[in-house]
Design a protein around this motif. Structure first.
Motif, PDB file in Angstrom:
ATOM      1  N   ASP A  21       6.528   4.273  -4.083  1.00 31.57           N
ATOM      2  CA  ASP A  21       6.550   3.492  -2.854  1.00 31.57           C
ATOM      3  C   ASP A  21       7.030   4.456  -1.774  1.00 31.57           C
ATOM      4  OD1 ASP A  21       6.647   1.307  -1.042  1.00 31.57           O
ATOM      5  OD2 ASP A  21       8.734   0.909  -1.552  1.00 31.57           O
ATOM      6  N   VAL A  22       6.943   4.093  -0.515  1.00 34.56           N
ATOM      7  CA  VAL A  22       7.390   4.990   0.555  1.00 34.56           C
ATOM      8  C   VAL A  22       8.728   4.546   1.131  1.00 34.56           C
ATOM      9  CG1 VAL A  22       6.848   5.940   2.841  1.00 34.56           C
ATOM     10  CG2 VAL A  22       5.044   5.720   1.130  1.00 34.56           C
ATOM     11  N   GLY A  66       3.048  -0.842   1.243  1.00 31.99           N
ATOM     12  CA  GLY A  66       2.613  -2.013   2.002  1.00 31.99           C
ATOM     13  C   GLY A  66       2.318  -1.710   3.455  1.00 31.99           C
ATOM     14  N   ARG A  67       2.935  -0.684   3.992  1.00 36.40           N
ATOM     15  CA  ARG A  67       2.702  -0.315   5.393  1.00 36.40           C
ATOM     16  C   ARG A  67       1.580   0.700   5.491  1.00 36.40           C
ATOM     17  NH1 ARG A  67       6.384  -1.611   9.165  1.00 36.40           N
ATOM     18  NH2 ARG A  67       8.304  -2.563   8.446  1.00 36.40           N
ATOM     19  N   LYS A  91       0.214  -5.137  -4.553  1.00 36.88           N
ATOM     20  CA  LYS A  91       0.426  -3.860  -5.234  1.00 36.88           C
ATOM     21  C   LYS A  91      -0.097  -3.875  -6.665  1.00 36.88           C
ATOM     22  CE  LYS A  91       4.073  -1.936  -2.384  1.00 36.88           C
ATOM     23  NZ  LYS A  91       5.303  -1.147  -2.361  1.00 36.88           N
ATOM     24  N   ILE A  92      -0.108  -5.021  -7.320  1.00 35.59           N
ATOM     25  CA  ILE A  92      -0.642  -5.104  -8.681  1.00 35.59           C
ATOM     26  C   ILE A  92      -2.138  -4.801  -8.661  1.00 35.59           C
ATOM     27  CG2 ILE A  92      -1.067  -6.611 -10.670  1.00 35.59           C
ATOM     28  CD1 ILE A  92       1.506  -8.132  -9.819  1.00 35.59           C
ATOM     29  N   GLU A  93      -2.841  -5.359  -7.696  1.00 29.28           N
ATOM     30  CA  GLU A  93      -4.273  -5.094  -7.563  1.00 29.28           C
ATOM     31  C   GLU A  93      -4.523  -3.607  -7.308  1.00 29.28           C
ATOM     32  OE1 GLU A  93      -7.592  -6.166  -4.274  1.00 29.28           O
ATOM     33  OE2 GLU A  93      -6.463  -7.885  -5.053  1.00 29.28           O
ATOM     34  N   ALA A  94      -3.735  -3.003  -6.418  1.00 29.24           N
ATOM     35  CA  ALA A  94      -3.877  -1.569  -6.134  1.00 29.24           C
ATOM     36  C   ALA A  94      -3.570  -0.742  -7.381  1.00 29.24           C
ATOM     37  CB  ALA A  94      -2.965  -1.166  -4.982  1.00 29.24           C
ATOM     38  N   PRO A 117       8.668  -6.344  -3.471  1.00 31.16           N
ATOM     39  CA  PRO A 117       7.226  -6.106  -3.514  1.00 31.16           C
ATOM     40  C   PRO A 117       6.805  -5.101  -4.596  1.00 31.16           C
ATOM     41  CG  PRO A 117       7.979  -6.139  -1.247  1.00 31.16           C
ATOM     42  CD  PRO A 117       9.216  -6.131  -2.114  1.00 31.16           C
ATOM     43  N   ASP A 118       7.764  -4.328  -5.118  1.00 24.08           N
ATOM     44  CA  ASP A 118       7.476  -3.328  -6.142  1.00 24.08           C
ATOM     45  C   ASP A 118       7.571  -3.876  -7.564  1.00 24.08           C
ATOM     46  OD1 ASP A 118       7.232  -1.135  -4.243  1.00 24.08           O
ATOM     47  OD2 ASP A 118       9.400  -1.353  -3.971  1.00 24.08           O
TER      48      ASP A 118
END
Length: 182
Positions: A21-22, A66-67, A91-94, A117-118
């Motif tokens: 993640d960032v 996400g951003r 994020k699961i789809e990605a 979100p992670d």
């Protein structure tokens, strides 16, 4: 008799693709905005070198965030990050698309995230990592937690842990010191 659960090191030894993640992981999570509305982020150079070392060891890297930010795209290019997913709502789809694209299984993936979100990816990958200042729900589900905070060396710590688990750390260190890899 059931097999003993894998240790964090055993899980790290299987990683072929490490995903980050960032905000809160590769940065400290702070967002600075200019008067024009542009976002600025601060990245840690040691974290960046850790990602480069993974690449030198043959471990691919990816970002799922996400951003959406041109700054992240520039940083990803600098670090030769194999796969970049920005502006991700699911994020699961990605993650599913990334596994297919990279031809890896969930068990061969590592993920470092810091907030809710992670959690979807974190709970599906083989090696789940979190920075020291991640949300408690993330830490509770991580296989490995850094001593450093996000944006302050957490990513470098996880890179080093993976390299050690895969017995590649010493060879890379020797090369950096100018010694032969023999």
């Amino acid at each position: 008799m059931a097999a003993a659960p894998l240790t964090a090191s055993e899980r790290a030894s299987r990683v072929k693709l490490m995903i980050f993640d960032v905000d809160g992981v590769l940065t400290d999570g702070g967002l600075m905005f200019t008067a024009q509305g542009d976002t600025m982020k601060s990245f840690n150079s040691m974290d960046g070198h850790g990602l480069k070392l993974l690449g030198e060891a043959g471990i691919r890297t990816a970002i799922i965030t996400g951003r959406r930010s041109e700054i992240v795209a520039v940083r990803a290019r600098e670090l030769h990050i194999s796969h970049l997913y920005q502006g991700v709502a699911d994020k699961i789809e990605a993650f599913t698309e990334l596994m297919r694209e990279a031809n890896v299984t969930a068990e061969q993936c590592g993920y470092m995230g810091d907030d809710w979100p992670d959690l979807g990816v974190l709970t599906r990958c083989g090696f789940a990592a979190a920075p020291a200042n991640a949300h408690p729900e993330v830490i509770a589900r991580a296989h490995w937690v850094s001593e450093a905070r996000g944006g302050h060396g957490a990513a470098r710590e996880v890179c080093d842990a993976i390299l050690r688990a895969q017995h590649r750390y010493e060879a890379l260190l020797a090369a950096a010191c100018g010694a032969s890899r023999a």
